[in-house]
Design a protein around this motif. Structure first.
Motif, PDB file in Angstrom:
ATOM      1  N   MET A 189      54.306  -1.470 -47.242  1.00 32.07           N
ATOM      2  CA  MET A 189      54.341  -1.005 -45.861  1.00 32.07           C
ATOM      3  C   MET A 189      52.975  -0.467 -45.415  1.00 32.07           C
ATOM      4  O   MET A 189      52.554  -0.671 -44.284  1.00 32.07           O
ATOM      5  CB  MET A 189      55.408   0.071 -45.691  1.00 32.07           C
ATOM      6  CG  MET A 189      56.846  -0.426 -45.808  1.00 32.07           C
ATOM      7  SD  MET A 189      57.284  -1.714 -44.612  1.00 32.07           S
ATOM      8  CE  MET A 189      57.304  -3.165 -45.677  1.00 32.07           C
ATOM      9  N   GLN A 190      52.267   0.200 -46.334  1.00 27.95           N
ATOM     10  CA  GLN A 190      50.915   0.647 -45.989  1.00 27.95           C
ATOM     11  C   GLN A 190      50.007  -0.554 -45.764  1.00 27.95           C
ATOM     12  O   GLN A 190      49.198  -0.575 -44.815  1.00 27.95           O
ATOM     13  CB  GLN A 190      50.350   1.527 -47.105  1.00 27.95           C
ATOM     14  CG  GLN A 190      48.939   2.043 -46.827  1.00 27.95           C
ATOM     15  CD  GLN A 190      48.863   2.963 -45.627  1.00 27.95           C
ATOM     16  OE1 GLN A 190      49.172   4.144 -45.724  1.00 27.95           O
ATOM     17  NE2 GLN A 190      48.455   2.438 -44.479  1.00 27.95           N
TER      18      GLN A 190
ATOM     19  N   ILE B 140      54.974   8.174 -40.834  1.00 25.98           N
ATOM     20  CA  ILE B 140      56.117   8.120 -41.753  1.00 25.98           C
ATOM     21  C   ILE B 140      55.660   7.757 -43.154  1.00 25.98           C
ATOM     22  O   ILE B 140      56.141   8.307 -44.155  1.00 25.98           O
ATOM     23  CB  ILE B 140      57.161   7.105 -41.249  1.00 25.98           C
ATOM     24  CG1 ILE B 140      57.718   7.546 -39.895  1.00 25.98           C
ATOM     25  CG2 ILE B 140      58.300   6.958 -42.263  1.00 25.98           C
ATOM     26  CD1 ILE B 140      58.626   6.517 -39.240  1.00 25.98           C
ATOM     27  N   ILE B 141      54.699   6.846 -43.240  1.00 28.43           N
ATOM     28  CA  ILE B 141      54.229   6.392 -44.555  1.00 28.43           C
ATOM     29  C   ILE B 141      53.452   7.474 -45.286  1.00 28.43           C
ATOM     30  O   ILE B 141      53.539   7.585 -46.523  1.00 28.43           O
ATOM     31  CB  ILE B 141      53.360   5.121 -44.394  1.00 28.43           C
ATOM     32  CG1 ILE B 141      54.271   3.909 -44.316  1.00 28.43           C
ATOM     33  CG2 ILE B 141      52.390   4.940 -45.547  1.00 28.43           C
ATOM     34  CD1 ILE B 141      55.026   3.597 -45.599  1.00 28.43           C
TER      35      ILE B 141
ATOM     36  N   HIS C  41      61.567   2.962 -44.746  1.00 33.19           N
ATOM     37  CA  HIS C  41      60.743   1.760 -44.893  1.00 33.19           C
ATOM     38  C   HIS C  41      61.044   0.749 -43.785  1.00 33.19           C
ATOM     39  O   HIS C  41      60.128   0.119 -43.227  1.00 33.19           O
ATOM     40  CB  HIS C  41      60.987   1.123 -46.261  1.00 33.19           C
ATOM     41  CG  HIS C  41      60.336   1.861 -47.385  1.00 33.19           C
ATOM     42  ND1 HIS C  41      61.012   2.217 -48.523  1.00 33.19           N
ATOM     43  CD2 HIS C  41      59.076   2.314 -47.547  1.00 33.19           C
ATOM     44  CE1 HIS C  41      60.190   2.857 -49.340  1.00 33.19           C
ATOM     45  NE2 HIS C  41      59.015   2.925 -48.765  1.00 33.19           N
TER      46      HIS C  41
ATOM     47  N   THR D 279      56.578   1.075 -50.523  1.00 35.54           N
ATOM     48  CA  THR D 279      55.678   1.945 -49.765  1.00 35.54           C
ATOM     49  C   THR D 279      54.279   1.341 -49.703  1.00 35.54           C
ATOM     50  O   THR D 279      53.620   1.344 -48.661  1.00 35.54           O
ATOM     51  CB  THR D 279      55.635   3.346 -50.392  1.00 35.54           C
ATOM     52  OG1 THR D 279      56.964   3.885 -50.412  1.00 35.54           O
ATOM     53  CG2 THR D 279      54.742   4.276 -49.593  1.00 35.54           C
TER      54      THR D 279
ATOM     55  N   ILE E 175      50.676  -1.967 -42.297  1.00 35.77           N
ATOM     56  CA  ILE E 175      50.031  -1.210 -41.211  1.00 35.77           C
ATOM     57  C   ILE E 175      48.556  -1.598 -41.109  1.00 35.77           C
ATOM     58  O   ILE E 175      48.034  -1.837 -40.012  1.00 35.77           O
ATOM     59  CB  ILE E 175      50.200   0.302 -41.437  1.00 35.77           C
ATOM     60  CG1 ILE E 175      51.671   0.702 -41.307  1.00 35.77           C
ATOM     61  CG2 ILE E 175      49.351   1.094 -40.442  1.00 35.77           C
ATOM     62  CD1 ILE E 175      51.973   2.124 -41.740  1.00 35.77           C
TER      63      ILE E 175
ATOM     64  N   VAL F 155      59.409   1.934 -40.616  1.00 38.16           N
ATOM     65  CA  VAL F 155      57.968   1.677 -40.651  1.00 38.16           C
ATOM     66  C   VAL F 155      57.689   0.214 -40.336  1.00 38.16           C
ATOM     67  O   VAL F 155      56.794  -0.110 -39.538  1.00 38.16           O
ATOM     68  CB  VAL F 155      57.394   2.054 -42.029  1.00 38.16           C
ATOM     69  CG1 VAL F 155      55.966   1.520 -42.186  1.00 38.16           C
ATOM     70  CG2 VAL F 155      57.396   3.564 -42.210  1.00 38.16           C
ATOM     71  N   LYS F 156      58.452  -0.677 -40.951  1.00 38.33           N
ATOM     72  CA  LYS F 156      58.239  -2.111 -40.710  1.00 38.33           C
ATOM     73  C   LYS F 156      58.449  -2.455 -39.238  1.00 38.33           C
ATOM     74  O   LYS F 156      57.644  -3.178 -38.631  1.00 38.33           O
ATOM     75  CB  LYS F 156      59.190  -2.927 -41.588  1.00 38.33           C
ATOM     76  CG  LYS F 156      59.015  -4.436 -41.446  1.00 38.33           C
ATOM     77  CD  LYS F 156      59.971  -5.180 -42.373  1.00 38.33           C
ATOM     78  CE  LYS F 156      59.822  -6.686 -42.201  1.00 38.33           C
ATOM     79  NZ  LYS F 156      60.760  -7.433 -43.076  1.00 38.33           N
TER      80      LYS F 156
ATOM     81  N   ALA G 260      55.607  -0.958 -37.139  1.00 35.66           N
ATOM     82  CA  ALA G 260      54.344  -1.671 -37.354  1.00 35.66           C
ATOM     83  C   ALA G 260      54.355  -3.026 -36.667  1.00 35.66           C
ATOM     84  O   ALA G 260      53.362  -3.429 -36.050  1.00 35.66           O
ATOM     85  CB  ALA G 260      54.075  -1.827 -38.850  1.00 35.66           C
TER      86      ALA G 260
ATOM     87  N   ALA H  83      54.130   4.646 -37.267  1.00 31.41           N
ATOM     88  CA  ALA H  83      54.440   4.091 -38.590  1.00 31.41           C
ATOM     89  C   ALA H  83      53.654   4.809 -39.678  1.00 31.41           C
ATOM     90  O   ALA H  83      54.195   5.145 -40.746  1.00 31.41           O
ATOM     91  CB  ALA H  83      54.134   2.600 -38.610  1.00 31.41           C
ATOM     92  N   GLN H  84      52.377   5.075 -39.406  1.00 31.11           N
ATOM     93  CA  GLN H  84      51.536   5.745 -40.398  1.00 31.11           C
ATOM     94  C   GLN H  84      52.026   7.163 -40.664  1.00 31.11           C
ATOM     95  O   GLN H  84      51.976   7.648 -41.808  1.00 31.11           O
ATOM     96  CB  GLN H  84      50.082   5.780 -39.921  1.00 31.11           C
ATOM     97  CG  GLN H  84      49.093   6.277 -40.966  1.00 31.11           C
ATOM     98  CD  GLN H  84      48.987   5.317 -42.139  1.00 31.11           C
ATOM     99  OE1 GLN H  84      48.651   4.147 -41.979  1.00 31.11           O
ATOM    100  NE2 GLN H  84      49.285   5.799 -43.339  1.00 31.11           N
TER     101      GLN H  84
END
Length: 322
Positions: free
Chosen positions: A113-114, A96-97, A78, A110, A117, A81-82, A85, A93-94
């Motif tokens: 985080m989506q 990984i999500i 997470h 999650t 993005i 991803v942050k 992004a 990032a996408q």
């Protein structure tokens, strides 16, 4: 009873930029064993601190080191991803999500985080969809800030005020939400409403520097000299925090104490020499104290950038000087 948000490890604390000393919590993510003991937690705490300090290069190195040892560590994923992004690497990032969404489609972090993005793609409608799904599970400082911005972009100011007010009616003790509403009132020049929220915050948490700082910022805008004393209070509560030092410098400059303002802003610039906002305020103070040569050098450098602060610098240089 509030529920605690774990990102695969230790509880996530709301750090101040400024952190409000408030922690609002959501559903646990990860196993109970991870929650009780996470050998990666110290490294992830350090990576998160580096992210807060805008040192993304070293933060990414630490995250990659953790993921090399623990490839499925949710908190590390997470955080990566942050970081990706917020630095514009949205496709990575996408990637990984996507598997995280398939594995735990209702996990609050999650979902956030989506949403992040999507927001970085300026797809605010989809961002708000995900933020709304995550919201019932937790509303810490970061998540409230993100959902507020999405509401503003999609549903407008009135709907955003309605959301924040409804939240505060249900959770009146959540000062970080009241702070967001106060800042929104301030941005809309609803100064009496903003003042009411700020006054409530300083009564409830007199040791928290953030409402003192924001109240000082608002009073500078209104031409109220009490801004200086409020900014000094914020600096006493959080010495050496550059953002708060800037507020004090601006307040001193606004009310005729240019030399003192320059000294404070010089310290802020030494603490964060690459920050363009601080450089701008320092240059303004230099102009006010007659140091035009250095001021012009800094302001012209800022003006050459295609950024919001570059635009401010160009406008400042174009404006007539007294």
């Amino acid at each position: 009873m509030k529920r605690m948000l774990f990102l695969g490890g230790l509880p996530v604390l709301c750090a101040l930029f400024l952190s409000q000393g408030v922690m609002v919590l959501a559903t646990p993510i990860g196993s109970a064993e991870q929650t009780i003991h996470d050998p990666a937690a110290p490294a992830l705490d350090r990576a998160e601190a580096l992210m807060d300090a805008r040192d993304g290069r070293h933060a990414m190195r630490m995250l990659d080191d953790v993921l090399e040892d623990y490839p499925t560590h949710r908190r590390a994923l997470h955080l990566k991803v942050k970081l990706l992004a917020t630095t514009g690497k949205l496709d990575e990032a996408q990637s990984i999500i996507d598997p995280l969404m398939q594995d735990q489609p209702v996990a609050a972090v999650t979902l956030y985080m989506q949403g992040l993005i999507y927001s970085r793609r300026n797809d605010w409608e989809n961002a708000l969809v995900y933020y709304k799904q995550a919201y019932p599970y937790g509303h810490d400082k970061y998540s409230i800030n993100t959902i507020t911005r999405a509401y503003l972009n999609v549903e407008g100011t009135d709907a955003t005020f309605a959301f924040l007010t409804a939240h505060l009616e249900k959770y009146p003790e959540e000062s970080h939400v009241r702070l967001v509403r106060a800042k929104l009132y301030q941005s809309q020049h609803q100064f009496e409403d903003a003042r009411a929220d700020y006054d409530a915050l300083v009564r409830a948490e007199p040791e928290n520097p953030v409402p003192w700082k924001n109240l000082a910022d608002m009073l500078i805008e209104q031409g109220d000299k009490r801004a200086v004393s409020h900014a000094r209070t914020a600096c006493e509560l959080a010495p050496k925090v550059p953002e708060i030092m800037v507020t004090l410098g601006r307040a001193l400059l606004a009310f005729g104490e240019a030399e003192d303002a320059l000294a404070v802003l010089s310290d802020a610039r030494k603490a964060r020499p690459r920050d363009p906002e601080i450089a701008y305020e320092y240059a303004v103070a230099l102009f006010a104290t007659g140091e035009a040569a250095e001021a012009n050098t800094i302001m012209n450098t800022l003006a050459a950038s295609d950024t919001a602060i570059g635009l401010r610098a160009r406008r400042y240089l174009a404006a007539p000087k007294n």
